[in-house]
Scaffold this motif. Structure first.
Motif, PDB file in Angstrom:
ATOM      1  N   ARG A  17       0.835  -1.210   0.000  1.00 32.15           N
ATOM      2  CA  ARG A  17       0.000   0.000   0.000  1.00 32.15           C
ATOM      3  C   ARG A  17       0.866   1.255   0.000  1.00 32.15           C
ATOM      4  N   ALA A  21       1.074   4.100  -2.928  1.00 29.13           N
ATOM      5  CA  ALA A  21       0.863   5.519  -2.643  1.00 29.13           C
ATOM      6  C   ALA A  21       2.006   6.362  -3.199  1.00 29.13           C
ATOM      7  N   ALA A  24       1.709   6.720  -6.911  1.00 27.97           N
ATOM      8  CA  ALA A  24       0.579   7.570  -7.309  1.00 27.97           C
ATOM      9  C   ALA A  24       0.901   9.065  -7.246  1.00 27.97           C
ATOM     10  N   ILE A  25       2.052   9.445  -6.707  1.00 29.87           N
ATOM     11  CA  ILE A  25       2.420  10.863  -6.670  1.00 29.87           C
ATOM     12  C   ILE A  25       2.817  11.268  -8.085  1.00 29.87           C
ATOM     13  N   ALA A  31       5.058  14.772  -1.800  1.00 27.22           N
ATOM     14  CA  ALA A  31       4.231  14.474  -0.625  1.00 27.22           C
ATOM     15  C   ALA A  31       5.172  14.164   0.536  1.00 27.22           C
ATOM     16  N   GLU A  35       2.066  12.011   4.852  1.00 25.92           N
ATOM     17  CA  GLU A  35       0.971  12.028   3.888  1.00 25.92           C
ATOM     18  C   GLU A  35       0.929  10.727   3.096  1.00 25.92           C
ATOM     19  N   VAL A  36       2.088  10.203   2.731  1.00 22.29           N
ATOM     20  CA  VAL A  36       2.134   8.913   2.031  1.00 22.29           C
ATOM     21  C   VAL A  36       1.527   7.831   2.918  1.00 22.29           C
ATOM     22  N   ARG A  38      -0.679   8.230   5.286  1.00 27.27           N
ATOM     23  CA  ARG A  38      -2.124   8.462   5.362  1.00 27.27           C
ATOM     24  C   ARG A  38      -2.814   7.958   4.095  1.00 27.27           C
ATOM     25  N   ARG A  39      -2.245   8.268   2.939  1.00 27.78           N
ATOM     26  CA  ARG A  39      -2.832   7.816   1.667  1.00 27.78           C
ATOM     27  C   ARG A  39      -2.837   6.298   1.556  1.00 27.78           C
ATOM     28  N   ALA A  40      -1.882   5.656   2.224  1.00 30.45           N
ATOM     29  CA  ALA A  40      -1.800   4.188   2.213  1.00 30.45           C
ATOM     30  C   ALA A  40      -2.713   3.558   3.258  1.00 30.45           C
ATOM     31  N   ALA A 107       1.864  17.729   0.747  1.00 31.84           N
ATOM     32  CA  ALA A 107       0.440  17.714   1.074  1.00 31.84           C
ATOM     33  C   ALA A 107       0.248  17.750   2.583  1.00 31.84           C
ATOM     34  N   THR A 109      -1.282  17.218   6.364  1.00 33.90           N
ATOM     35  CA  THR A 109      -1.903  16.099   7.066  1.00 33.90           C
ATOM     36  C   THR A 109      -3.344  16.471   7.372  1.00 33.90           C
TER      37      THR A 109
END
Length: 122
Positions: A17, A21, A24-25, A31, A35-36, A38-40, A107, A109
């Motif tokens: 995950r 993430a 995907a940036i 990021a 943030e990575v 959190r996105r995961a 990005a 939090t």
């Protein structure tokens, strides 16, 4: 009775995950480690993101797009990793000055979005 862990709770699943993430940036964007995470789906696991990226065992991963939350490069200035990250970011059009990305910030939090004071319009 404790809940039964599912496949998405395994270290291997968390790693996948996080890698997804990072992939995907978009080019030209950055990021923060948090943030990575959190996105995961792993809020609060910024150090896990750093540990996974530091392994450097994932070919083609755009690791250079991940920074500290304040926009600074995590490598020591002048190190080989620092120089490579600066070069890769600049090749994507990202402005880097004195080891910090300028013109965009990592990005925020969720806490920053909810609790930070409102931006002052000038």
């Amino acid at each position: 009775m404790a809940p039964k862990p599912n496949a998405s709770d395994t270290p291997a699943a968390a790693r996948q995950r996080i890698l997804a993430a990072v992939r995907a940036i978009p080019a030209g964007e950055v990021a923060g480690y948090g943030e990575v995470a959190r996105r995961a789906g792993l809020p609060g696991r910024a150090r896990l993101v750093a540990r996974i990226l530091s392994a450097g065992d994932e070919p083609g991963l755009p690791w250079h797009r991940v920074l500290r939350s304040d926009g600074r490069i995590a490598f020591p200035e002048g190190s080989e990793g620092f120089d490579e990250q600066v070069q890769r970011l600049r090749s994507e059009g990202v402005r880097v000055e004195a080891g910090r990305v300028r013109g965009q910030r990592a990005a925020p939090t969720l806490d920053e979005m909810l609790w930070a004071p409102p931006a002052v319009k000038r």
